[in-house]
Design a protein around this motif. Structure first.
Motif, PDB file in Angstrom:
ATOM      1  N   ARG A  59       0.836  -1.200   0.000  1.00  0.00           N
ATOM      2  CA  ARG A  59       0.000   0.000   0.000  1.00  0.00           C
ATOM      3  C   ARG A  59       0.873   1.253   0.000  1.00  0.00           C
ATOM      4  NH1 ARG A  59      -5.129   0.921   3.880  1.00  0.00           N
ATOM      5  NH2 ARG A  59      -6.142   0.021   2.060  1.00  0.00           N
ATOM      6  N   GLU A  60       1.918   1.275   0.810  1.00  0.00           N
ATOM      7  CA  GLU A  60       2.806   2.437   0.863  1.00  0.00           C
ATOM      8  C   GLU A  60       3.484   2.670  -0.480  1.00  0.00           C
ATOM      9  OE1 GLU A  60       5.448   1.708   4.097  1.00  0.00           O
ATOM     10  OE2 GLU A  60       3.883   1.884   5.631  1.00  0.00           O
ATOM     11  N   PHE A  61       3.899   1.592  -1.139  1.00  0.00           N
ATOM     12  CA  PHE A  61       4.541   1.724  -2.446  1.00  0.00           C
ATOM     13  C   PHE A  61       3.557   2.297  -3.471  1.00  0.00           C
ATOM     14  CE2 PHE A  61       5.309   0.076  -6.693  1.00  0.00           C
ATOM     15  CZ  PHE A  61       6.630   0.444  -6.905  1.00  0.00           C
ATOM     16  N   LEU A  62       2.353   1.768  -3.510  1.00  0.00           N
ATOM     17  CA  LEU A  62       1.371   2.222  -4.487  1.00  0.00           C
ATOM     18  C   LEU A  62       0.959   3.674  -4.229  1.00  0.00           C
ATOM     19  CD1 LEU A  62      -0.828  -0.991  -4.725  1.00  0.00           C
ATOM     20  CD2 LEU A  62       0.745  -0.119  -6.457  1.00  0.00           C
ATOM     21  N   GLU A  63       0.809   4.027  -2.957  1.00  0.00           N
ATOM     22  CA  GLU A  63       0.387   5.381  -2.638  1.00  0.00           C
ATOM     23  C   GLU A  63       1.474   6.409  -2.925  1.00  0.00           C
ATOM     24  OE1 GLU A  63      -1.115   5.381   1.348  1.00  0.00           O
ATOM     25  OE2 GLU A  63      -3.084   4.668   0.688  1.00  0.00           O
ATOM     26  N   ALA A  64       2.706   5.967  -3.079  1.00  0.00           N
ATOM     27  CA  ALA A  64       3.778   6.881  -3.470  1.00  0.00           C
ATOM     28  C   ALA A  64       3.670   7.285  -4.937  1.00  0.00           C
ATOM     29  CB  ALA A  64       5.146   6.249  -3.200  1.00  0.00           C
ATOM     30  N   GLY A  65       2.783   6.609  -5.694  1.00  0.00           N
ATOM     31  CA  GLY A  65       2.488   7.022  -7.057  1.00  0.00           C
ATOM     32  C   GLY A  65       3.301   6.362  -8.149  1.00  0.00           C
ATOM     33  N   TYR A  66       4.120   5.381  -7.807  1.00  0.00           N
ATOM     34  CA  TYR A  66       4.987   4.763  -8.813  1.00  0.00           C
ATOM     35  C   TYR A  66       4.197   4.052  -9.911  1.00  0.00           C
ATOM     36  CZ  TYR A  66       8.703   5.651  -5.407  1.00  0.00           C
ATOM     37  OH  TYR A  66       9.574   6.249  -4.539  1.00  0.00           O
ATOM     38  N   TYR A  67       3.038   3.500  -9.538  1.00  0.00           N
ATOM     39  CA  TYR A  67       2.219   2.792 -10.530  1.00  0.00           C
ATOM     40  C   TYR A  67       0.958   3.574 -10.927  1.00  0.00           C
ATOM     41  CZ  TYR A  67       4.816  -1.633 -10.448  1.00  0.00           C
ATOM     42  OH  TYR A  67       5.778  -2.605 -10.606  1.00  0.00           O
ATOM     43  N   GLN A  68       0.932   4.862 -10.609  1.00  0.00           N
ATOM     44  CA  GLN A  68      -0.245   5.647 -10.976  1.00  0.00           C
ATOM     45  C   GLN A  68      -0.467   5.713 -12.490  1.00  0.00           C
ATOM     46  OE1 GLN A  68      -0.761   9.376  -8.964  1.00  0.00           O
ATOM     47  NE2 GLN A  68      -2.236  10.141 -10.468  1.00  0.00           N
ATOM     48  N   PRO A  69       0.586   5.807 -13.331  1.00  0.00           N
ATOM     49  CA  PRO A  69       0.333   5.765 -14.774  1.00  0.00           C
ATOM     50  C   PRO A  69      -0.401   4.509 -15.220  1.00  0.00           C
ATOM     51  CG  PRO A  69       2.551   6.578 -14.355  1.00  0.00           C
ATOM     52  CD  PRO A  69       2.020   6.085 -13.037  1.00  0.00           C
ATOM     53  N   LEU A  70      -0.091   3.382 -14.586  1.00  0.00           N
ATOM     54  CA  LEU A  70      -0.807   2.145 -14.915  1.00  0.00           C
ATOM     55  C   LEU A  70      -2.258   2.240 -14.469  1.00  0.00           C
ATOM     56  CD1 LEU A  70      -1.042  -0.779 -15.841  1.00  0.00           C
ATOM     57  CD2 LEU A  70      -0.156  -1.488 -13.604  1.00  0.00           C
ATOM     58  N   ARG A  71      -2.489   2.712 -13.257  1.00  0.00           N
ATOM     59  CA  ARG A  71      -3.865   2.845 -12.765  1.00  0.00           C
ATOM     60  C   ARG A  71      -4.680   3.748 -13.681  1.00  0.00           C
ATOM     61  NH1 ARG A  71      -5.126   5.599  -6.997  1.00  0.00           N
ATOM     62  NH2 ARG A  71      -4.347   7.393  -8.165  1.00  0.00           N
ATOM     63  N   ASP A  72      -4.104   4.874 -14.079  1.00  0.00           N
ATOM     64  CA  ASP A  72      -4.815   5.807 -14.955  1.00  0.00           C
ATOM     65  C   ASP A  72      -5.128   5.170 -16.305  1.00  0.00           C
ATOM     66  OD1 ASP A  72      -4.583   7.645 -12.924  1.00  0.00           O
ATOM     67  OD2 ASP A  72      -2.935   8.767 -13.845  1.00  0.00           O
ATOM     68  N   GLN A  73      -4.178   4.397 -16.831  1.00  0.00           N
ATOM     69  CA  GLN A  73      -4.386   3.754 -18.126  1.00  0.00           C
ATOM     70  C   GLN A  73      -5.476   2.691 -18.052  1.00  0.00           C
ATOM     71  OE1 GLN A  73      -3.037   4.660 -20.921  1.00  0.00           O
ATOM     72  NE2 GLN A  73      -2.561   2.942 -22.263  1.00  0.00           N
ATOM     73  N   VAL A  74      -5.504   1.930 -16.966  1.00  0.00           N
ATOM     74  CA  VAL A  74      -6.539   0.910 -16.783  1.00  0.00           C
ATOM     75  C   VAL A  74      -7.918   1.560 -16.761  1.00  0.00           C
ATOM     76  CG1 VAL A  74      -7.527  -0.688 -15.083  1.00  0.00           C
ATOM     77  CG2 VAL A  74      -5.095  -0.806 -15.638  1.00  0.00           C
ATOM     78  N   VAL A  75      -8.061   2.623 -15.983  1.00  0.00           N
ATOM     79  CA  VAL A  75      -9.351   3.302 -15.866  1.00  0.00           C
ATOM     80  C   VAL A  75      -9.773   3.903 -17.200  1.00  0.00           C
ATOM     81  CG1 VAL A  75     -10.511   5.283 -14.811  1.00  0.00           C
ATOM     82  CG2 VAL A  75      -9.104   3.768 -13.402  1.00  0.00           C
ATOM     83  N   THR A  76      -8.842   4.562 -17.881  1.00  0.00           N
ATOM     84  CA  THR A  76      -9.159   5.222 -19.150  1.00  0.00           C
ATOM     85  C   THR A  76      -9.540   4.211 -20.223  1.00  0.00           C
ATOM     86  OG1 THR A  76      -7.655   7.054 -18.653  1.00  0.00           O
ATOM     87  CG2 THR A  76      -8.240   6.718 -20.965  1.00  0.00           C
ATOM     88  N   LEU A  77      -8.789   3.135 -20.310  1.00  0.00           N
ATOM     89  CA  LEU A  77      -9.054   2.134 -21.345  1.00  0.00           C
ATOM     90  C   LEU A  77     -10.403   1.466 -21.133  1.00  0.00           C
ATOM     91  CD1 LEU A  77      -8.105   0.594 -23.811  1.00  0.00           C
ATOM     92  CD2 LEU A  77      -6.815  -0.932 -22.321  1.00  0.00           C
ATOM     93  N   LEU A  78     -10.712   1.120 -19.894  1.00  0.00           N
ATOM     94  CA  LEU A  78     -11.988   0.461 -19.630  1.00  0.00           C
ATOM     95  C   LEU A  78     -13.154   1.424 -19.863  1.00  0.00           C
ATOM     96  CD1 LEU A  78     -12.944  -2.338 -18.794  1.00  0.00           C
ATOM     97  CD2 LEU A  78     -13.044  -1.536 -16.437  1.00  0.00           C
ATOM     98  N   ALA A  79     -12.984   2.670 -19.453  1.00  0.00           N
ATOM     99  CA  ALA A  79     -14.060   3.655 -19.629  1.00  0.00           C
ATOM    100  C   ALA A  79     -14.348   3.919 -21.099  1.00  0.00           C
ATOM    101  CB  ALA A  79     -13.689   4.954 -18.927  1.00  0.00           C
ATOM    102  N   SER A  80     -13.335   3.773 -21.953  1.00  0.00           N
ATOM    103  CA  SER A  80     -13.522   4.060 -23.371  1.00  0.00           C
ATOM    104  C   SER A  80     -14.393   3.022 -24.074  1.00  0.00           C
ATOM    105  CB  SER A  80     -12.157   4.138 -24.069  1.00  0.00           C
ATOM    106  OG  SER A  80     -11.528   2.858 -24.133  1.00  0.00           O
ATOM    107  N   VAL A  81     -14.503   1.839 -23.500  1.00  0.00           N
ATOM    108  CA  VAL A  81     -15.284   0.774 -24.143  1.00  0.00           C
ATOM    109  C   VAL A  81     -16.497   0.348 -23.320  1.00  0.00           C
ATOM    110  CG1 VAL A  81     -13.377  -0.148 -25.492  1.00  0.00           C
ATOM    111  CG2 VAL A  81     -13.724  -0.959 -23.155  1.00  0.00           C
ATOM    112  N   LEU A  82     -16.550   0.774 -22.063  1.00  0.00           N
ATOM    113  CA  LEU A  82     -17.650   0.382 -21.180  1.00  0.00           C
ATOM    114  C   LEU A  82     -18.374   1.652 -20.768  1.00  0.00           C
ATOM    115  CD1 LEU A  82     -18.736  -2.233 -19.789  1.00  0.00           C
ATOM    116  CD2 LEU A  82     -17.387  -1.571 -17.806  1.00  0.00           C
ATOM    117  N   GLN A  83     -19.361   2.034 -21.537  1.00  0.00           N
ATOM    118  CA  GLN A  83     -19.941   3.366 -21.387  1.00  0.00           C
ATOM    119  C   GLN A  83     -21.293   3.396 -20.686  1.00  0.00           C
ATOM    120  OE1 GLN A  83     -19.833   4.840 -25.420  1.00  0.00           O
ATOM    121  NE2 GLN A  83     -17.627   5.146 -25.392  1.00  0.00           N
TER     122      GLN A  83
END
Length: 269
Positions: A59-83
């Motif tokens: 949790r501490e590692f993730l909250e430091a933002g190292y994988y935030q680009p992945l999280r943003d990409q997952v959300v954006t990609l799914l939202a683009s096809v699941l409307q």
């Protein structure tokens, strides 16, 4: 709700603070809001999954933002096809809920977002922090969801049963997988192995699905020594790392390495 009993597969309904089926199987809802749907006969160990210490470090590692680009990409990609606003999304192997919470925030109040993990410690942490998500302890090999009840499933590194994915998804439902890209964490490999080899793409097929799209996400990370140590613990490389590797990471002020992910979108026929 689309939860089913892990023992007899009948529908579960919430009565007071217990989930019950017509065959009188009962599963109490924890005070944090999650339900444990992993019967003892389905466990492979007494406490499956990562320990509380490992979950807190993750949790501490993730909250430091190292994988935030992945999280943003997952959300954006799914939202683009699941409307559709009233969708049902499951995050398999959700851990402490880092990605699940982002999916819930993006999907809105009309959506139902579920998080599933075999580790009770992880689900307890997740449910306590993200009450908008419906969390359950369960096996990804036996999904406690009714046939054709879900619109999308997110699978980030988690094990899965392809037949179960097809069973619980609606026709036309989506699976978004995240797997390591060729250069993922290659600098860790250089510390552990004499010869660094690129990651081989995942050789997993999804019968009854067709691939809609595939995206690569690669970016550099500058980690603190503590973050690098935590990240190594989160990988299969940890089992092969010598003590000198751990000491090197702990003592360094900054460790640079590549994050490289492959995001693949599948659709059920």
């Amino acid at each position: 709700m689309s939860l089913i009993c892990p023992l007899c597969h009948a529908s579960l309904t919430l009565n007071a603070r217990s989930w019950c089926c017509e065959n009188r199987h009962q599963f109490d809802q924890a005070k944090e809001g999650y339900v444990n749907l992993l019967p003892v006969q389905h466990k492979r160990s007494r406490e499956p999954g990562d320990s509380a210490e490992m979950m807190q470090a993750r949790r501490e590692f993730l909250e430091a933002g190292y994988y935030q680009p992945l999280r943003d990409q997952v959300v954006t990609l799914l939202a683009s096809v699941l409307q559709q606003p009233a969708c049902h999304i499951l995050d398999i192997g959700c851990g402490e809920g880092y990605y699940t919470a982002a999916l819930a925030e993006a999907a809105g109040e009309k959506a139902e977002i579920y998080g599933l993990d075999v580790a009770r410690t992880a689900i307890r942490l997740a449910a306590k922090r993200y009450p908008a998500v419906r969390f359950c302890v369960a096996s990804s090999q036996r999904l406690p969801f009714a046939d054709g009840s879900l619109d999308a499933i997110v699978r980030i590194y988690a094990p899965c049963n392809e037949a179960e994915l097809a069973r619980v998804l609606k026709p036309g439902g989506l699976v978004l997988t995240v797997t390591p890209g060729p250069h993922h964490l290659q600098q860790f490999k250089a510390l552990i192995y004499r010869e660094v080899q690129l990651h081989v793409p995942e050789q997993k097929s999804y019968p009854g699905f067709r691939q809609l799209a595939q995206h690569a996400l690669r970016y550099p990370m500058a980690l603190t020594g503590a973050a690098a140590t935590t990240l190594l613990q989160m990988t299969p490389f940890a089992w092969r790392a010598r003590e000198s590797v751990w000491q090197t990471l702990q003592q360094c002020e900054q460790f640079s390495c590549d994050a490289d992910f492959t995001l693949t979108l599948w659709q059920r026929d």
